[in-house]
Design a protein around this motif. Structure first.
Motif, short mmCIF file in Angstrom:
data_model
loop_
_atom_site.label_atom_id
_atom_site.label_comp_id
_atom_site.label_asym_id
_atom_site.label_seq_id
_atom_site.Cartn_x
_atom_site.Cartn_y
_atom_site.Cartn_z
N ILE A 4 0.84 -1.21 0.00
CA ILE A 4 0.00 0.00 0.00
C ILE A 4 0.87 1.24 0.00
O ILE A 4 0.56 2.24 -0.67
CB ILE A 4 -0.96 0.00 1.20
N THR A 5 1.98 1.21 0.74
CA THR A 5 2.90 2.35 0.76
C THR A 5 3.40 2.65 -0.65
O THR A 5 3.50 3.82 -1.05
CB THR A 5 4.10 2.05 1.68
N ILE A 6 3.72 1.61 -1.41
CA ILE A 6 4.19 1.80 -2.79
C ILE A 6 3.08 2.38 -3.66
O ILE A 6 3.31 3.32 -4.44
CB ILE A 6 4.69 0.46 -3.36
N VAL A 7 1.87 1.84 -3.54
CA VAL A 7 0.75 2.34 -4.34
C VAL A 7 0.48 3.81 -4.04
O VAL A 7 0.31 4.63 -4.95
CB VAL A 7 -0.52 1.50 -4.07
N VAL A 8 0.46 4.17 -2.76
CA VAL A 8 0.21 5.56 -2.37
C VAL A 8 1.32 6.46 -2.92
O VAL A 8 1.04 7.58 -3.38
CB VAL A 8 0.12 5.69 -0.84
N SER A 9 2.55 6.00 -2.91
CA SER A 9 3.66 6.81 -3.43
C SER A 9 3.43 7.16 -4.90
O SER A 9 3.64 8.31 -5.32
CB SER A 9 4.98 6.05 -3.28
N PHE A 10 3.00 6.19 -5.69
CA PHE A 10 2.79 6.46 -7.11
C PHE A 10 1.55 7.31 -7.35
O PHE A 10 1.51 8.11 -8.29
CB PHE A 10 2.73 5.15 -7.90
N VAL A 11 0.54 7.18 -6.49
CA VAL A 11 -0.62 8.08 -6.59
C VAL A 11 -0.19 9.51 -6.29
O VAL A 11 -0.59 10.46 -6.99
CB VAL A 11 -1.74 7.62 -5.63
N VAL A 12 0.64 9.68 -5.25
CA VAL A 12 1.13 11.01 -4.91
C VAL A 12 1.93 11.60 -6.07
O VAL A 12 1.85 12.81 -6.34
CB VAL A 12 1.98 10.96 -3.62
N LEU A 13 2.69 10.78 -6.77
CA LEU A 13 3.48 11.27 -7.90
C LEU A 13 2.59 11.86 -9.00
O LEU A 13 3.01 12.77 -9.73
CB LEU A 13 4.34 10.15 -8.48
N LEU A 14 1.36 11.39 -9.13
CA LEU A 14 0.44 11.97 -10.11
C LEU A 14 0.15 13.43 -9.79
O LEU A 14 -0.08 14.25 -10.70
CB LEU A 14 -0.86 11.17 -10.15
N PHE A 15 0.16 13.77 -8.51
CA PHE A 15 -0.10 15.16 -8.10
C PHE A 15 1.11 16.05 -8.36
O PHE A 15 1.00 17.28 -8.22
CB PHE A 15 -0.50 15.21 -6.63
N TRP A 16 2.25 15.47 -8.69
CA TRP A 16 3.41 16.28 -9.06
C TRP A 16 3.18 16.99 -10.39
O TRP A 16 3.76 18.05 -10.64
CB TRP A 16 4.65 15.39 -9.19
N ILE A 17 2.36 16.41 -11.25
CA ILE A 17 2.18 16.97 -12.60
C ILE A 17 1.62 18.38 -12.55
O ILE A 17 2.21 19.30 -13.13
CB ILE A 17 1.29 16.04 -13.46
N PRO A 18 0.49 18.62 -11.85
CA PRO A 18 -0.04 19.99 -11.84
C PRO A 18 0.81 20.98 -11.05
O PRO A 18 0.73 22.20 -11.31
CB PRO A 18 -1.43 19.83 -11.20
N VAL A 19 1.64 20.51 -10.12
CA VAL A 19 2.46 21.46 -9.34
C VAL A 19 3.84 21.64 -9.94
O VAL A 19 4.65 22.40 -9.43
CB VAL A 19 2.57 21.03 -7.86
N GLY A 20 4.14 20.91 -11.03
CA GLY A 20 5.37 21.16 -11.77
C GLY A 20 6.63 20.57 -11.19
O GLY A 20 7.73 21.02 -11.54
#
Length: 228
Positions: free
Chosen positions: A71-87
């Motif tokens: 789950i920690t790994i899955v959450v990490s990659f979900v969080v990485l998706l939010f990097w796109i709009p913040v640049g």
């Protein structure tokens, strides 16, 4: 004895590879990530509360047929998706962080026994918090990129113009609340972690950070890569 001072570079992935002392920094990166996962496992076995992001993971365990580390790994990659709009741009250490910590948690939990008694549980909790601060400093000090959660914090701070302290507090309060709603568990260890992790990481970082000097061309393109 005076602690050394050092700055953390803001190089992109190519710049990170072109910066000196790469073999030592890669070893340090993975050592720090593994210790970070081990520190999380210590707090879990202490059963007195975990970090806010880990409260979210314990909540998701009730809903997903996955281990804590998975789950920690899955959450990490979900969080990485939010990097796109913040640049934010991922670095070498970003992807390593997303995978290695989760693996380290699962391996450590398989090895660490469940303990009883307050002295042992308190020792595991405090040891986990201190080790987490050291481990975070070790992998950050490798100068190979931010972790997914750290990058979300810095990206939001840059986009909103708010302080890192405020943005981090709001993020951690949000994931803590979400974790509790999902059935996650918090405790005194959660409070100890929230109060202690910043000062601990700041204390250890100057001792373990590698002074990474970029080539002249890279320094001209990325002024904040300079360490002095």
């Amino acid at each position: 004895m005076t602690r050394p001072s050092i700055e953390i570079s803001n190089l992109g992935p190519i710049g990170q590879l072109r910066t000196g002392r790469l073999p030592r920094r890669i070893v340090q990166l993975f050592a720090g990530l593994w210790l970070f996962g081990f520190s999380i496992a210590l707090m879990i076995r202490g059963n007195l509360g975990v970090a806010p992001w880990d409260v979210l993971t314990t909540g998701l365990e009730h809903w997903l047929p996955l281990s804590f580390g998975q789950i920690t790994i899955v959450v990490s990659f979900v969080v990485l998706l939010f990097w796109i709009p913040v640049g934010e741009r991922p670095g070498i250490g970003t992807l390593a962080n997303a995978i290695a910590i989760g693996l380290a948690v699962d391996v450590s939990l398989a090895w660490l026994p469940v303990v009883d008694g307050w002295p042992a549980r308190v020792a595991l909790m405090l040891g986990g918090v201190v080790l987490n601060g050291l481990a975070g400093a070790v992998y950050i000090g490798a100068q190979l990129g931010r972790g997914p959660r750290d990058g979300l914090m810095t990206g939001l701070a840059r986009r909103t113009g708010r302080s890192l302290r405020l943005v981090r507090s709001l993020i951690e309060l949000t994931v803590l609340a979400l974790g509790l709603v999902l059935g996650g568990t918090a405790g005194v260890g959660t409070v100890v972690f929230a109060l202690g992790i910043g000062p601990l990481t700041q204390f250890f970082l100057p001792w373990v950070a590698v002074r990474a000097e970029a080539p002249a061309a890279a320094r001209q393109l990325t002024p904040c890569a300079q360490s002095d």
